[in-house]
Design an enzyme around this catalytic site. Structure first.
Site, PDB file in Angstrom:
ATOM      1  N   SER A   1      -8.013  48.034 109.782  1.00  0.00           N
ATOM      2  CA  SER A   1      -9.258  48.609 110.276  1.00  0.00           C
ATOM      3  C   SER A   1     -10.438  48.177 109.400  1.00  0.00           C
ATOM      4  O   SER A   1     -10.688  46.983 109.255  1.00  0.00           O
ATOM      5  CB  SER A   1      -9.113  50.134 110.351  1.00  0.00           C
ATOM      6  OG  SER A   1     -10.062  50.715 111.209  1.00  0.00           O
TER       7      SER A   1
ATOM      8  N   ASP B   1      -5.976  50.522 116.668  1.00  0.00           N
ATOM      9  CA  ASP B   1      -6.187  50.632 115.220  1.00  0.00           C
ATOM     10  C   ASP B   1      -4.875  50.572 114.436  1.00  0.00           C
ATOM     11  O   ASP B   1      -3.918  51.285 114.719  1.00  0.00           O
ATOM     12  CB  ASP B   1      -6.897  51.952 114.929  1.00  0.00           C
ATOM     13  CG  ASP B   1      -7.459  52.018 113.531  1.00  0.00           C
ATOM     14  OD1 ASP B   1      -6.658  52.146 112.581  1.00  0.00           O
ATOM     15  OD2 ASP B   1      -8.683  51.962 113.374  1.00  0.00           O
TER      16      ASP B   1
END
Length: 293
Positions: A68, A180
């Site tokens: 991320s 993610d």
């Protein structure tokens, strides 16, 4: 109506690997120091401070893994940008750089802007053009499996790694829906070890749980659900040699305006760990001191 099914990851056709596939790949015989950078929305910018201190101490990072926000910083460093350049980017970054409001059945905003950001500032299209080996972690939302990008499109990999489910629509890639990387490995220690790192410095920007004010919109609700899920992960600690943790809960998780202060805090926390880092390097690389000393 035909439904898309998630297919097994096959590295021969896809630009990412499962954890097992990457682990089985042949490793370089030379011992390597690796740096794992975690996800954490705006908190992630503090990890620029880690890079600054390590570089100032002449500690060579041989390979990186990022999840991320950590994937953006790791990719920037692996691309060859200097710490000063990365710091300038971190301080100048705004939320508008990372999304456009485009509600759909799959998410509230579009993540295409993340790809544009990577291409614009890193100026690297493919993993093969990076200066250092890099692993970018994402999650297959159908199987829940961690997938690790090590080749192919850098911008697409980072975009997938940053796509918090519910906020960003999943990234469709060859019949896989990717979100993610924090959902599977927020501090990407397993990915870094599979990449070939022998000594792992792991950074966790979610070091202390904050108490949020009452949520006022769906963005806050979804990101807090993501946050409390991700910060529960603990296995990264026992699988890394050095753990650097930040206490950033007096800053807003979604506010880039304090980037300079968070970078300074990252420097401070890394300096506190420097004696231990140098000690571990000495013992790990005792028979190859000329590489790092």
């Amino acid at each position: 109506m035909n439904k898309k099914k998630s297919r097994p990851v096959q590295s021969a056709r896809l630009p990412f690997h499962s954890l097992d596939q990457l682990t089985r790949k042949k490793k370089n015989s030379r011992l390597k120091i690796g740096l794992a950078l975690s996800g954490g929305v705006c908190y992630g910018v503090s990890q620029i401070g880690v890079l600054k201190v390590l570089e100032k101490a002449h500690i060579a990072i041989d390979c990186l893994a990022g999840t991320s926000a950590g994937a953006i910083i790791a990719a920037a460093y692996a691309s060859g940008l200097t710490c000063d350049q990365i710091e300038h980017l971190g301080i100048q970054t705004k939320w508008k750089d990372f999304f456009s409001f485009h509600p759909s059945r799959m998410g509230l905003v579009s993540s295409v802007a993340i790809e544009d950001y990577i291409r614009k500032y890193l100026k690297v299209e493919k993993f093969k053009d990076l200066k250092k080996p890099l692993a970018v972690v994402a999650t297959d939302i159908c199987s829940g499996n961690e997938v690790i990008f090590t080749h192919g499109s850098l911008a697409k990999a980072v975009r997938a790694s940053c796509s918090i489910p519910g906020i960003y629509a999943p990234v469709d890639y060859a019949h896989h829906q990717l979100v993610d990387g924090g959902m599977s490995e927020n501090v990407p220690v397993r990915a870094l070890k599979a990449l070939g790192a022998d000594m792992i410095i792991a950074v966790n920007v979610l070091g202390k749980r904050p108490v949020f004010e009452l949520a006022s919109n769906v963005f806050q609700v979804l990101t807090r659900v993501w946050y409390f899920f991700v910060e529960q992960q603990e296995t990264w600690k026992k699988n890394s040699d050095i753990q650097i943790e930040m206490n950033l809960n007096h800053y807003d998780l979604f506010d880039f305006s304090a980037a300079k202060e968070m970078i300074s805090l990252g420097e401070l926390e890394t300096q506190k760990c420097m004696h231990e880092i140098q000690k571990k390097i000495y013992h790990k690389f005792y028979f190859q001191p000329e590489i790092y000393w």
